[in-house]
Scaffold this motif. Structure first.
Motif, PDB file in Angstrom:
ATOM      1  N   UNK A 167       0.843  -1.197   0.000  1.00  0.00           N
ATOM      2  CA  UNK A 167       0.000   0.000   0.000  1.00  0.00           C
ATOM      3  C   UNK A 167       0.874   1.242   0.000  1.00  0.00           C
ATOM      4  N   UNK A 168       0.539   2.167  -0.890  1.00  0.00           N
ATOM      5  CA  UNK A 168       1.321   3.403  -1.012  1.00  0.00           C
ATOM      6  C   UNK A 168       0.493   4.575  -0.493  1.00  0.00           C
ATOM      7  N   UNK A 169       1.043   5.263   0.486  1.00  0.00           N
ATOM      8  CA  UNK A 169       0.379   6.403   1.102  1.00  0.00           C
ATOM      9  C   UNK A 169       1.098   7.687   0.724  1.00  0.00           C
ATOM     10  N   UNK A 170       0.317   8.695   0.361  1.00  0.00           N
ATOM     11  CA  UNK A 170       0.922  10.031   0.155  1.00  0.00           C
ATOM     12  C   UNK A 170       1.509  10.556   1.466  1.00  0.00           C
ATOM     13  N   UNK A 171       2.733  11.039   1.377  1.00  0.00           N
ATOM     14  CA  UNK A 171       3.291  11.773   2.512  1.00  0.00           C
ATOM     15  C   UNK A 171       3.351  13.251   2.129  1.00  0.00           C
ATOM     16  N   UNK A 172       2.496  14.077   2.697  1.00  0.00           N
ATOM     17  CA  UNK A 172       2.419  15.477   2.265  1.00  0.00           C
ATOM     18  C   UNK A 172       3.485  16.378   2.907  1.00  0.00           C
ATOM     19  N   UNK A 173       4.206  15.850   3.864  1.00  0.00           N
ATOM     20  CA  UNK A 173       5.122  16.718   4.599  1.00  0.00           C
ATOM     21  C   UNK A 173       6.244  17.315   3.746  1.00  0.00           C
ATOM     22  N   UNK A 174       6.870  16.532   2.859  1.00  0.00           N
ATOM     23  CA  UNK A 174       7.903  17.159   2.016  1.00  0.00           C
ATOM     24  C   UNK A 174       7.340  18.246   1.107  1.00  0.00           C
ATOM     25  N   UNK A 175       6.085  18.073   0.699  1.00  0.00           N
ATOM     26  CA  UNK A 175       5.448  19.103  -0.131  1.00  0.00           C
ATOM     27  C   UNK A 175       5.231  20.354   0.699  1.00  0.00           C
ATOM     28  N   UNK A 176       4.769  20.143   1.920  1.00  0.00           N
ATOM     29  CA  UNK A 176       4.612  21.259   2.857  1.00  0.00           C
ATOM     30  C   UNK A 176       5.949  21.980   3.026  1.00  0.00           C
ATOM     31  N   UNK A 177       6.982  21.164   3.125  1.00  0.00           N
ATOM     32  CA  UNK A 177       8.315  21.699   3.394  1.00  0.00           C
ATOM     33  C   UNK A 177       8.802  22.586   2.244  1.00  0.00           C
TER      34      UNK A 177
END
Lengths: 103, 103
Positions: free
Chosen positions: B65-75
DNA sequence: AAATCATGTTATAAAAATATAACATGTCAA
DNA sequence: TTGACATGTTATATTTTTATAACATGATTT
């Protein structure tokens, strides 16, 4: 939008835009700043930025002044970066409520 | 930050992240969604995303299962995109006062 | 007018990215 | 246990990007 994302993929091009953030600069000034690169390379990078509308070129005599155009950056922020970055808030909310749920 | 920008340069990878924005998906589902590409290519794109920390992988049995990690985008929003996009406001202010100055 | 300056373009080599083919491994269902 | 499923890895071909060399053009200074 594709061109903007591709343009921003290069560290050198991001640094070029950093240089232009507060003040426009001539092509020559940029070539001096990135003096480890051949001038042709800097020219090519500038061309990528120009074709992505990330810089606006203004010719004055034999000088070329390069101005940052922030609008495409604004555009990708509003259209792609922002909505995906917002998931960070959603994620934190979820983690928070998960933690509160386990209290 | 470099890896994130490079990862986002590809339209396919952005679309992969779009797919994951609301719900995680299995690798198989993503391969079906991008069925014009060879599965190996999708795998490679996923690997780029993973190495940029843009997705989080969770193995359940034989499924991944692949989950979006939004933190680097936030960064990158906070560190690069935002400050440069803010220049759009500055630019508009400047244009506005220029116009008012000519009234 | 000639020399210098500032920049541009084309050709080409090298590096990086992207695509598929082939082979491999672990999990699950029959 | 075997076959099917789900995914992973390596090799390799192709395409794209990035770097420099060489040549070119227009503006400015001497």
């Amino acid at each position: 939008m594709d061109r903007v994302f591709k343009a921003l993929a290069s560290r050198i091009r991001r640094e070029l835009l950093d240089c232009l953030k507060d003040n426009p600069r001539t092509t020559g000034e940029l070539c001096e700043r990135f003096d480890t690169l051949d001038r042709c390379t800097v020219m090519q990078h500038l061309k990528v930025l120009e074709r992505a509308d990330l810089i606006i070129v203004q010719r004055k005599g034999r000088e070329r002044w390069n101005h940052l155009n922030p609008l495409p950056i604004r555009h990708i922020q509003d259209r792609w970066i922002g909505p995906h970055a917002d998931q960070a808030v959603t994620l934190l909310d979820r983690l928070k409520s998960d933690l509160e749920g386990t209290d």
